[in-house]
Design an enzyme around this catalytic site. Structure first.
Site, PDB file in Angstrom:
ATOM      1  N   THR A 112      13.960  -1.252  50.156  1.00 27.71           N
ATOM      2  CA  THR A 112      13.808  -0.466  48.937  1.00 27.71           C
ATOM      3  C   THR A 112      14.799  -0.938  47.880  1.00 27.71           C
ATOM      4  OG1 THR A 112      13.129   1.414  50.304  1.00 27.71           O
ATOM      5  CG2 THR A 112      13.729   1.887  48.025  1.00 27.71           C
ATOM      6  N   HIS A 152      24.108   0.080  52.557  1.00 26.38           N
ATOM      7  CA  HIS A 152      24.945   0.646  53.617  1.00 26.38           C
ATOM      8  C   HIS A 152      26.392   0.825  53.145  1.00 26.38           C
ATOM      9  CE1 HIS A 152      21.480   0.495  56.121  1.00 26.38           C
ATOM     10  NE2 HIS A 152      21.491  -0.813  56.312  1.00 26.38           N
TER      11      HIS A 152
END
Length: 280
Positions: A112, A152
């Site tokens: 994404t 992340h």
């Protein structure tokens, strides 16, 4: 009783580890199901989902647009960036025009993050190369790449390598749409049948709630998957991506997914319109 085996794919990251703590450590009865966890980076999981290899998997919501024939979205397990998200970083400050002329390291074309970057560039072409997400910051720091698209925990640690933020795509998306940026979700294979899909979904949701209710223990487990993070920073990162959105998308979260994939199709990035299908 012979239990039905459910292979679960998720990333080896503190937020996913936190989310699946209850299941991974057998903290509650799973009834007639037995779970085996397979930890791989998100782009690998995206590619495996294209082949329908795992019964349950975390996937990028960009990738989900190609998976609707095989998988349905669980209403739980979403990683939602509400005014924060993937970032583009570089060794020096760059304008948008300058960034378009650089080579950008990305964590995968089905992520994404990559879809949102293409939306940010409004379909303009740019040079990129996909490498493992945890190699992006070192590759930019070393000069191998001019800029990197980070996901992340790198979103909280990139400054440690002296890198500069060009854009936080979650902030940009919120400014443009007024919506949070839905990054990843859990999917379940439709050939399992509606009853199994529903029962397994409830167990995944129970695992998420168990971790939120037993935060200290779940965080201690998640620290095993935290790179260059202390307890305080890991707790902050987990809180960003395992929260009320993760328990249930709710109406606004579903609107955000629909808008993201619709914009991707409108700009020609996603070939076909995506019909969202959630497990009941």
């Amino acid at each position: 009783m012979i239990k039905q085996l459910i292979n679960v794919g998720h990333s080896p990251d503190p937020d996913d580890a936190f989310m699946f703590y209850g299941l991974a450590k057998d903290k509650f009865d799973t009834g007639r199901y037995s779970f085996v966890h397979q930890l791989q980076d998100i782009e690998t999981l995206n590619r495996r989902a294209m082949k329908g290899e795992l019964e349950v998997s975390a996937v990028s919501l960009h990738a989900y647009s190609y998976l609707t024939d095989k998988y349905a979205l669980m209403p739980c397990g979403c990683s939602m960036g509400d005014d924060y998200g993937p970032m583009v970083v570089a060794r020096k400050e760059l304008t948008k025009a300058e960034l378009l002329k650089t080579k950008i390291a990305i964590p995968g074309t089905l992520t994404t993050a990559f879809l949102t970057l293409k939306l940010y560039f409004e379909g303009q072409p740019f040079e990129f190369e996909a490498i493992p997400f945890d190699e992006i910051i070192p590759a930019v720091e070393s000069g191998k790449f001019d800029a990197g698209l980070i996901i992340h925990e790198g979103q909280l640690t990139f400054q440690n390598q002296g890198l500069k933020l060009h854009v936080d795509l979650g902030v940009w998306w919120k400014k443009v749409t007024g919506l949070p940026l839905p990054l990843g979700g859990n999917v379940i294979r439709k050939d399992l049948g509606k009853q199994t899909m529903s029962e397994v979904t409830r167990l995944i949701q129970k695992s998420i709630q168990f971790s939120l209710d037993n935060r200290a223990d779940a965080l201690a487990y998640a620290l095993n998957y935290a790179r260059d993070m202390d307890v305080k920073l890991a707790d902050k990162f987990v809180g960003m991506y395992v929260n009320d959105w993760t328990i249930d998308y709710r109406e606004r979260g579903r609107q955000a997914v629909e808008r993201l994939l619709r914009e991707g199709h409108r700009m020609g990035i996603i070939p076909s319109p995506t019909e969202l299908e959630f497990v009941d």
